[in-house]
Scaffold this active site. Structure first.
Site, mmCIF file in Angstrom:
data_model
loop_
_atom_site.group_PDB
_atom_site.id
_atom_site.type_symbol
_atom_site.label_atom_id
_atom_site.label_comp_id
_atom_site.label_asym_id
_atom_site.label_seq_id
_atom_site.Cartn_x
_atom_site.Cartn_y
_atom_site.Cartn_z
ATOM 1 N N LYS A 13 27.278 9.105 89.338
ATOM 2 C CA LYS A 13 27.462 9.032 90.786
ATOM 3 C C LYS A 13 28.732 9.745 91.244
ATOM 4 O O LYS A 13 28.771 10.286 92.344
ATOM 5 C CB LYS A 13 27.391 7.603 91.311
ATOM 6 C CG LYS A 13 28.394 6.643 90.719
ATOM 7 C CD LYS A 13 28.108 5.233 91.211
ATOM 8 C CE LYS A 13 29.185 4.258 90.764
ATOM 9 N NZ LYS A 13 29.405 4.239 89.304
ATOM 10 N N ARG A 88 31.374 -2.773 95.082
ATOM 11 C CA ARG A 88 30.851 -3.148 93.773
ATOM 12 C C ARG A 88 30.451 -4.615 93.740
ATOM 13 O O ARG A 88 29.988 -5.092 92.709
ATOM 14 C CB ARG A 88 31.912 -2.896 92.710
ATOM 15 C CG ARG A 88 31.738 -1.591 91.949
ATOM 16 C CD ARG A 88 32.784 -1.574 90.880
ATOM 17 N NE ARG A 88 32.550 -0.684 89.792
ATOM 18 C CZ ARG A 88 33.056 0.544 89.695
ATOM 19 N NH1 ARG A 88 33.746 1.045 90.683
ATOM 20 N NH2 ARG A 88 32.868 1.259 88.619
ATOM 21 N N ARG A 127 32.066 11.243 77.549
ATOM 22 C CA ARG A 127 32.926 11.551 78.698
ATOM 23 C C ARG A 127 34.359 11.850 78.247
ATOM 24 O O ARG A 127 34.880 11.236 77.318
ATOM 25 C CB ARG A 127 32.974 10.353 79.654
ATOM 26 C CG ARG A 127 31.687 10.131 80.361
ATOM 27 C CD ARG A 127 31.822 9.850 81.817
ATOM 28 N NE ARG A 127 32.549 8.643 82.173
ATOM 29 C CZ ARG A 127 32.330 7.995 83.314
ATOM 30 N NH1 ARG A 127 31.426 8.418 84.170
ATOM 31 N NH2 ARG A 127 33.025 6.920 83.592
ATOM 32 N N ARG A 160 38.674 7.837 78.079
ATOM 33 C CA ARG A 160 39.399 6.783 78.792
ATOM 34 C C ARG A 160 39.214 5.435 78.115
ATOM 35 O O ARG A 160 38.155 5.166 77.557
ATOM 36 C CB ARG A 160 38.871 6.677 80.234
ATOM 37 C CG ARG A 160 39.601 7.539 81.192
ATOM 38 C CD ARG A 160 38.989 7.615 82.566
ATOM 39 N NE ARG A 160 38.084 6.537 82.959
ATOM 40 C CZ ARG A 160 37.284 6.617 84.017
ATOM 41 N NH1 ARG A 160 37.288 7.680 84.784
ATOM 42 N NH2 ARG A 160 36.498 5.622 84.332
ATOM 43 N N ARG A 171 31.237 -3.374 80.788
ATOM 44 C CA ARG A 171 31.108 -2.876 82.164
ATOM 45 C C ARG A 171 29.654 -2.905 82.634
ATOM 46 O O ARG A 171 29.383 -3.159 83.798
ATOM 47 C CB ARG A 171 31.655 -1.438 82.261
ATOM 48 C CG ARG A 171 33.162 -1.388 82.136
ATOM 49 C CD ARG A 171 33.656 0.038 82.063
ATOM 50 N NE ARG A 171 33.585 0.724 83.337
ATOM 51 C CZ ARG A 171 33.704 2.047 83.470
ATOM 52 N NH1 ARG A 171 33.860 2.811 82.418
ATOM 53 N NH2 ARG A 171 33.649 2.588 84.653
#
Ligand code: AMP
Length: 214
Positions: A13, A88, A127, A160, A171
Site C-alpha cells: 500500500k 489502523r 524488503r 527493518r 504484525r
C-alpha cells in the site's frame, strides 16, 4: 480527493500510495514514516513510538491520532491527501471521520490492497529500507541499482527491525485483530474498493487508477 489505503503490512500500500500522490499531486502521509522520522531525530514521540514498533505492536491511538490530525490540518492538504497506515483501528477511523465532518468533509475512497498472509511473509523478508532518507526497496520486486545501497542517498540499506520474520507474524496478527475490521467499516459507508494486491505493482496501480478515475 481524500484517500485511505488499507491492507496488511507488506501488501504494497505504501508503494501504491506514493504513485497516487504523484499522479494526483496530493501529499502522501504515512504515519509509519512520521514515527520513523521522529525516531531518527530522537524526539520524545519517537522514543515512545519505538517501544511499540519494535515489538510489532500498534502505537497507542492517543499518540497516533494527534500527529495525524496535525498533519492533515496543514496547508498542503487542502486539496486532499492519501493516507498510508492510518487509520489502523476503528477508534482512529471514527476520530478522523468526526474531524472531517466538522469541516463538512469526508473520505472519498478507502482502497483495500488485498494480499493473502502467505504472500506477505515471503514479501516482507525481501524488503530493504534506507534509514537515512526513508526510501524502500525489495530485493526481488524493486531492487536498488547497487545491492544494499540506497539509490537516492547512497546510504546502506537494512531489513527493518519490524520487518524481521517473527515481528512480521506478530504484525499480521495485530492487523487481523485491529485493522481488518476497517474493511467492514468502510464497506458500510459505501466507499470501500478492493484491488488484487498479488498482481504486479503496475497492474495494481492500473486497477486503482480505474477506481479513482483518470
Ligand atoms: P508502517 O510503516 O505503516 O508499516 O508502520 C510501522 C509501525 O508504525 C506499525 O507497525 C506501528 O507500530 C506504527 N504505526 C504506524 N501507523 C500507525 C497507526 N495508524 N496506529 C498505530 N500504530 C501505527
Amino acid at each position: 480527493m481524500k484517500i485511505i489505503m488499507l491492507g496488511a503490512p507488506g501488501a504494497g500500500k505504501g508503494t501504491q500510495a506514493k504513485r497516487i500522490a504523484e499522479k494526483w499531486q496530493i501529499p502522501h502521509i504515512s504515519t509509519g514514516d512520521i514515527f520513523r522520522a521522529n525516531i531518527k531525530n530522537g524526539t520524545e514521540l519517537g522514543k515512545e513510538a519505538k517501544q511499540y514498533m519494535d515489538q510489532g505492536l500498534l502505537v497507542p491511538d492517543e499518540l497516533t491520532v494527534k500527529i495525524l490530525l496535525d498533519r492533515v490540518a496543514q496547508k498542503d492538504c487542502e486539496n486532499g491527501y492519501v493516507l498510508d497506515g492510518f487509520p489502523r483501528t476503528i477508534p482512529q477511523a471514527e476520530v478522523l471521520d468526526k474531524e472531517l465532518a466538522k469541516l463538512e468533509d469526508a473520505i472519498d475512497f478507502a482502497i483495500n490492497v488485498d494480499v493473502p498472509d502467505e504472500n506477505i511473509v515471503n514479501r516482507m523478508g525481501g524488503r530493504r529500507a534506507c534509514l537515512s532518507c526513508g526510501a524502500t526497496y525489495h530485493v526481488q520486486f524493486a531492487a536498488p541499482s547497487k545491492e544494499g545501497i540506497c539509490d537516492k542517498c547512497q546510504s546502506e540499506l537494512v531489513l527493518r527491525e519490524d520487518d524481521q520474520p517473527e515481528t512480521v507474524k506478530k504484525r499480521l496478527g495485530v492487523y487481523h485483530e485491529q485493522t481488518q475490521p476497517l474493511i467492514e467499516y468502510y464497506t458500510k459507508k459505501g466507499i470501500l474498493k478492493s484491488v488484487d494486491g498479488t498482481q504486479d505493482m503496475e497492474e495494481v496501480f492500473l486497477s486503482i487508477v480505474k477506481i479513482l478515475g483518470e
